[in-house]
Enzyme design. Structure first.
Site, PDB file in Angstrom:
ATOM      1  N   GLU A   1      27.522  40.529  35.271  1.00  0.00           N
ATOM      2  CA  GLU A   1      26.568  39.676  35.680  1.00  0.00           C
ATOM      3  C   GLU A   1      27.099  38.527  36.883  1.00  0.00           C
ATOM      4  OE1 GLU A   1      24.955  37.884  32.258  1.00  0.00           O
ATOM      5  OE2 GLU A   1      23.378  39.616  32.109  1.00  0.00           O
ATOM      6  N   LYS A   2      28.526  38.624  36.874  1.00  0.00           N
ATOM      7  CA  LYS A   2      29.037  37.504  37.786  1.00  0.00           C
ATOM      8  C   LYS A   2      28.447  37.781  39.096  1.00  0.00           C
ATOM      9  CE  LYS A   2      33.132  37.973  40.076  1.00  0.00           C
ATOM     10  NZ  LYS A   2      32.680  37.451  41.244  1.00  0.00           N
TER      11      LYS A   2
ATOM     12  N   SER B   1      38.522  40.238  41.823  1.00  0.00           N
ATOM     13  CA  SER B   1      39.674  40.580  42.460  1.00  0.00           C
ATOM     14  C   SER B   1      40.227  39.759  43.681  1.00  0.00           C
ATOM     15  CB  SER B   1      39.309  41.986  43.113  1.00  0.00           C
ATOM     16  OG  SER B   1      38.934  42.913  42.129  1.00  0.00           O
TER      17      SER B   1
ATOM     18  N   HIS C   1      40.916  44.279  37.131  1.00  0.00           N
ATOM     19  CA  HIS C   1      41.455  43.092  36.159  1.00  0.00           C
ATOM     20  C   HIS C   1      40.473  43.416  34.756  1.00  0.00           C
ATOM     21  CE1 HIS C   1      37.200  41.482  37.352  1.00  0.00           C
ATOM     22  NE2 HIS C   1      37.677  41.472  38.510  1.00  0.00           N
TER      23      HIS C   1
ATOM     24  N   HIS D   1      36.693  44.218  34.965  1.00  0.00           N
ATOM     25  CA  HIS D   1      36.526  45.582  35.206  1.00  0.00           C
ATOM     26  C   HIS D   1      36.824  46.611  33.828  1.00  0.00           C
ATOM     27  CE1 HIS D   1      37.636  44.544  39.448  1.00  0.00           C
ATOM     28  NE2 HIS D   1      36.381  45.311  39.414  1.00  0.00           N
TER      29      HIS D   1
END
Length: 295
Positions: free
Chosen positions: A148-149, A186, A34, A37
């Site tokens: 950082e997620k 994702s 997505h 990325h």
């Protein structure tokens, strides 16, 4: 863009790049790409002479076999998305390239892997640490890029690189969000229409709790209120809503030093995670603002 599936072929190529004095940037993924990325790929393109993107759905980081079976596999579409980004190699190894017959080594990181997703997904970070080490060595990466997620994962990878004296520089990139604030993942592909419409609540509740804590509000009450708000909004369960210190990820009862607020919650059978930095806004006291007049 060249698609490579064998580590021997990849190593021949990376050796030639390094002999030519070129740097190698790597983005590690499990596919189902997505825009989050792609932002990492763009960061790698801006920092390195050569860019490798890997796709490997790592079975060792899934503690739930059903979760592994449901993980989307979209290699053809992923390759199309990467096409315009001018990467050099898409590395898509088969399982035996990563875990050959007789493979029996596991890398385990303590401390930053404790609690949060470490408690709720037993063995997950051992699988992450092991596969990341393998892929960094196989790609001979000079730098690699993480969002950082997945902040706990980022800290685990930093610990591995530091402790094992790997040469790779870890570059952290900001969380990329949808227009409605939902952190890109994702797993979002598995949300149904109704759940997808509800999902951004997790970001709004997280921001509200972070704002309360930044302004000096009671941490325990803010966390309880946030968890209740998610359940009231229709989430199925909240695995955790916690304040942790940054970067060592120790539990914090008060925002007395830099920290992050972390949340993991279930919606329509999908586990969503997010985090935000938190630091109390320091206000100088009246006494500290006083000036002393010379005698």
């Amino acid at each position: 863009m060249r698609i490579i599936r064998r580590k021997s072929e990849l190593r021949d190529l990376t050796k030639s790049w390094h002999r030519a004095g070129e740097t190698i940037g790597v983005v590690l993924t499990m596919g189902a790409l997505h825009d989050g990325h792609l932002s990492l790929v763009k960061a790698a393109r801006s920092r390195a002479d050569r860019v490798i993107v890997t796709i490997f759905v790592n079975p060792r980081q899934f503690n739930n076999p059903e979760d592994l079976a449901k993980y989307p596999k979209t290699e053809d579409n992923d390759a199309r998305m990467l096409g315009p980004l001018d990467i050099d190699v898409l590395y898509v190894p088969e399982a035996e390239e990563i875990y050959p017959t007789g493979f029996s080594t596991t890398i385990s990181v303590s401390g930053v892997s404790d609690g949060l997703c470490g408690d709720d997904r037993p063995g997950h970070f051992d699988g992450v640490a092991t596969v990341v080490t393998k892929l960094l060595l196989q790609t001979d990466a000079d730098c690699t890029f993480f969002g950082e997620k997945d902040y706990q994962q980022l800290q685990v990878v930093r610990r591995v690189v530091a402790d094992l004296d790997l040469k790779t520089e870890i570059v952290a990139c900001p969380t990329v969000r949808e227009d409605d604030g939902l952190a890109m993942s994702s797993r979002n592909l598995r949300l149904g229409a109704a759940a997808r419409e509800m999902a951004p609540v997790i970001g709004r509740v997280l921001e509200s709790a972070a704002s309360t804590i930044r302004q000096g509000g009671n941490v325990a009450q803010a966390l309880t209120t946030a968890s209740q708000a998610l359940m009231a909004a229709g989430f199925d369960a909240v695995d955790y809503f916690e304040l942790r210190s940054d970067p060592d990820l120790q539990p914090m009862a008060a925002a007395s030093r830099p920290g992050r607020l972390f949340v993991a919650a279930w919606l329509n059978g999908v586990r969503l995670i997010d985090n935000l930095p938190v630091q109390v806004e320091l206000r100088a006291s009246a006494d500290a603002r006083k000036t002393v007049e010379p005698v």
